[in-house]
Scaffold this motif. Structure first.
Motif, PDB file in Angstrom:
ATOM      1  N   UNK A   1       0.623  -1.075   0.086  1.00  0.00           N
ATOM      2  CA  UNK A   1      -0.005   0.088   0.185  1.00  0.00           C
ATOM      3  C   UNK A   1       0.809   1.043  -0.040  1.00  0.00           C
ATOM      4  N   UNK A   2       0.450   2.223  -0.865  1.00  0.00           N
ATOM      5  CA  UNK A   2       1.238   3.580  -0.816  1.00  0.00           C
ATOM      6  C   UNK A   2       0.036   4.533  -0.629  1.00  0.00           C
ATOM      7  N   UNK A   3       0.562   5.684   0.073  1.00  0.00           N
ATOM      8  CA  UNK A   3      -0.414   6.751   0.320  1.00  0.00           C
ATOM      9  C   UNK A   3       0.224   7.796  -0.456  1.00  0.00           C
ATOM     10  N   UNK A   4      -0.671   8.527  -1.106  1.00  0.00           N
ATOM     11  CA  UNK A   4      -0.443   9.769  -2.012  1.00  0.00           C
ATOM     12  C   UNK A   4      -0.972  10.901  -1.521  1.00  0.00           C
ATOM     13  N   UNK A   5      -0.576  12.038  -1.157  1.00  0.00           N
ATOM     14  CA  UNK A   5      -0.952  13.130  -0.600  1.00  0.00           C
ATOM     15  C   UNK A   5      -1.504  13.921  -1.818  1.00  0.00           C
ATOM     16  N   UNK A   6      -2.519  14.487  -2.096  1.00  0.00           N
ATOM     17  CA  UNK A   6      -3.022  15.273  -3.238  1.00  0.00           C
ATOM     18  C   UNK A   6      -3.808  16.559  -2.742  1.00  0.00           C
TER      19      UNK A   6
END
Length: 86
Positions: free
Chosen positions: A37-42
């Protein structure tokens, strides 16, 4: 619904942002390689002003929209919708 599902379209379908919604939003997605799992900050403001492209959602993505509370706690409601089938 034949178009790709984007982050801003998903938020609009869910009723838009609450006044207490915070920026940025977070997208959790499985890596194509090993499935971690990767978390992207948008930054949604960047999408709205054209500084960044809208994010096309993939099956299994989870979107977190932080929302402030009067007591200072952070709530993270999630939306986990697959994109439409083509």
């Amino acid at each position: 619904f034949g178009e790709e599902l984007t982050l801003t379209r998903l938020v609009a379908m869910a009723g838009g942002f609450f006044e207490t919604a915070k920026n940025p939003v977070y997208l959790v997605r499985k890596s194509a390689g090993d499935g971690t799992l990767i978390e992207l900050e948008i930054d949604v403001r960047d999408i709205r002003t054209g500084k960044a492209d809208d994010v096309i959602l993939q099956k299994g993505d989870t979107v977190f929209v932080p929302r402030g509370c009067s007591d200072g706690k952070l709530l993270l409601p999630s939306i986990n919708l697959p994109p439409p089938k083509r």
